[in-house]
Design an enzyme around this catalytic site. Structure first.
Site, mmCIF file in Angstrom:
data_model
loop_
_atom_site.group_PDB
_atom_site.id
_atom_site.type_symbol
_atom_site.label_atom_id
_atom_site.label_comp_id
_atom_site.label_asym_id
_atom_site.label_seq_id
_atom_site.Cartn_x
_atom_site.Cartn_y
_atom_site.Cartn_z
ATOM 1 N N TYR A 1 -27.512 10.023 3.943
ATOM 2 C CA TYR A 1 -27.943 8.958 4.838
ATOM 3 C C TYR A 1 -27.110 9.015 6.113
ATOM 4 O O TYR A 1 -25.987 9.525 6.117
ATOM 5 C CB TYR A 1 -27.809 7.581 4.175
ATOM 6 C CG TYR A 1 -26.498 7.330 3.483
ATOM 7 C CD1 TYR A 1 -25.389 6.848 4.179
ATOM 8 C CD2 TYR A 1 -26.361 7.553 2.119
ATOM 9 C CE1 TYR A 1 -24.186 6.599 3.545
ATOM 10 C CE2 TYR A 1 -25.161 7.308 1.468
ATOM 11 C CZ TYR A 1 -24.080 6.832 2.188
ATOM 12 O OH TYR A 1 -22.885 6.597 1.547
ATOM 13 N N ASP B 1 -12.300 -1.420 -8.556
ATOM 14 C CA ASP B 1 -12.213 -0.318 -9.507
ATOM 15 C C ASP B 1 -11.155 -0.554 -10.580
ATOM 16 O O ASP B 1 -11.245 0.020 -11.669
ATOM 17 C CB ASP B 1 -11.895 0.993 -8.773
ATOM 18 C CG ASP B 1 -13.101 1.592 -8.090
ATOM 19 O OD1 ASP B 1 -14.225 1.130 -8.357
ATOM 20 O OD2 ASP B 1 -12.931 2.531 -7.285
ATOM 21 N N ARG C 1 -16.101 4.772 5.378
ATOM 22 C CA ARG C 1 -15.124 3.923 4.708
ATOM 23 C C ARG C 1 -13.931 3.586 5.605
ATOM 24 O O ARG C 1 -13.451 2.444 5.627
ATOM 25 C CB ARG C 1 -14.628 4.630 3.437
ATOM 26 C CG ARG C 1 -13.602 3.860 2.636
ATOM 27 C CD ARG C 1 -13.213 4.650 1.383
ATOM 28 N NE ARG C 1 -12.249 3.923 0.561
ATOM 29 C CZ ARG C 1 -10.946 3.950 0.749
ATOM 30 N NH1 ARG C 1 -10.421 4.688 1.720
ATOM 31 N NH2 ARG C 1 -10.137 3.263 -0.036
ATOM 32 N N GLU D 1 0.845 -1.197 0.000
ATOM 33 C CA GLU D 1 0.000 0.000 0.000
ATOM 34 C C GLU D 1 0.878 1.243 0.000
ATOM 35 O O GLU D 1 1.763 1.380 0.839
ATOM 36 C CB GLU D 1 -0.926 0.000 1.225
ATOM 37 C CG GLU D 1 -1.638 1.304 1.521
ATOM 38 C CD GLU D 1 -2.479 1.810 0.366
ATOM 39 O OE1 GLU D 1 -2.425 3.033 0.108
ATOM 40 O OE2 GLU D 1 -3.188 1.006 -0.272
#
Length: 377
Positions: A197, A274, A109, A38
């Site tokens: 939301y 993605d 997230r 990462e």
């Protein structure tokens, strides 16, 4: 969980987003020796809220993180479609009525990443932060979970030219008001819409989309002046003006249309999320599809000793669904932004269907939510 062909196999994953970490967990649980690379030096408070529908929730349950996920997420009982100008109700999709046993949740997230990271490390995955990959490593199995600008996708498919949809989106978080209903509210207007939301931790998530000619980069971490968001939705009514008054910081990104990758693997490299199928945010399935991909990829690799055969099966199972979801999200972009007579006709039809046959509206999208990726066909 059964350990089969993956036992002891080294796997390298580029990207520690939701798809990459879910894949790391699913593969490590099946006995693979997983290393995640990462580029970020630390897991940060990036992004905002996402919706996790039952199709992805079934994977989280199968990976034994369902309880941890429930503790950091908020329930969603349905979706209300409203007219942007005054906030009047147009139609309602009631999850609790049509799928009372299914779990629809919303989560920040970053909180979901926390859960997945902890579970992946506990399962034995190695996660190396601050690893900026410029040249793809020569690994027995390399998985590209490296997002919109995936190097692995480019290696498999060559360069692509996504096109700007002439739409931009803002993200923002504000405090949740007392009595905030546990559902998504989508306000539709000419050339724009806004969806909001509740999240856990007494937060309200806002995503607002506007059609415009001015280009914006495809990077949702860019900051923008909240005054631009206010101006774009100045004509909206209902609770929207009050919500927008509370926005102190927001991010903006340009929405680009990408094709679903034609080639998802070459026998030693594969892509997911993605990297394989970027989707516009009009069906709330971006993260969910990455979670689905991760499970199916791991299950195919574990069931088939021949890696290339397993990867071919993974693509065959996932690509048709990805195409259908991406196309449905693209269609929603048009449906939410109608004006004039088309808008009045569409809203009238939605009101009638919502009142007379509410099940019809839900079943138009039930194929998304009812899918169970943990049961391979």
């Amino acid at each position: 969980m059964r350990t089969g062909a993956l036992a002891g196999r080294p796997v390298t994953i580029i990207g520690a987003g939701i798809g990459g970490l879910t894949a790391a967990l699913a593969l490590a649980r099946r006995g693979a020796q997983v290393t995640v690379l990462e580029r970020a030096g630390a897991f940060r408070e990036v992004g905002a809220g996402i919706q996790v529908s039952p199709n992805a929730g079934r994977v989280l349950d199968a990976l034994d993180v369902g309880a941890a996920f429930a503790a950091i997420s908020a329930p969603s009982h349905g979706v209300e479609l409203r007219d942007g100008s005054g906030g009047a109700l147009v139609a309602r999709l009631d999850y609790t009525r049509h799928r009372p046993d299914a779990r629809f949740r919303a989560v920040h997230r970053a909180r979901l990443l926390d859960v997945l990271e902890a579970a992946a490390r506990k399962a034995g995955a190695t996660i190396r932060l601050g690893e900026h990959v410029t040249d793809l490593p020569d690994a027995p199995l390399l998985i590209g979970a490296d997002g919109l600008h995936s190097r692995v996708r480019t290696a498999l498919n060559g360069p692509e030219r996504p096109f700007f949809t002439r739409q931009v989106a803002w993200r923002a978080l504000i405090p949740l008001e007392d009595g905030g209903a546990p559902l998504s509210q989508l306000f539709m207007g000419p050339g724009r819409h806004l969806v909001s939301y509740p999240l856990a931790g007494r937060l309200r998530n806002i995503v607002a989309v506007e059609e415009r000619e001015a280009w914006a980069a495809e990077d949702w971490s860019q900051p923008d002046d909240p005054a631009n968001l206010h101006a774009a939705f100045a004509g909206f009514g209902g609770p929207v003006p009050g919500w927008l008054e509370q926005v102190e910081t927001c991010g903006i990104w340009g929405l680009f249309r990408h094709e679903v990758a034609g080639r998802w693997h070459d026998g030693t490299r594969a892509i997911l999320g993605d990297a394989a199928h970027p989707t516009l945010p009009f069906l709330a399935q971006g993260a969910c599809m990455a979670i689905e991909d991760a499970w199916v990829l791991a299950a195919c690799l574990d069931a088939e000793p021949e890696q290339e055969t397993a990867l071919a099966r993974y693509q065959a199972l996932r690509r048709p669904r990805a195409v259908r979801v991406v196309d449905a999200a693209t269609a929603n972009a048009r449906n939410y932004h109608l004006d004039g007579l088309p808008k009045h006709a569409a809203h009238a039809a939605l009101r009638l269907a919502s009142a007379a046959a509410p099940g019809v509206l839900f079943h138009r999208v039930a194929w998304v939510f009812d899918h169970d990726p943990t049961r391979l066909s």
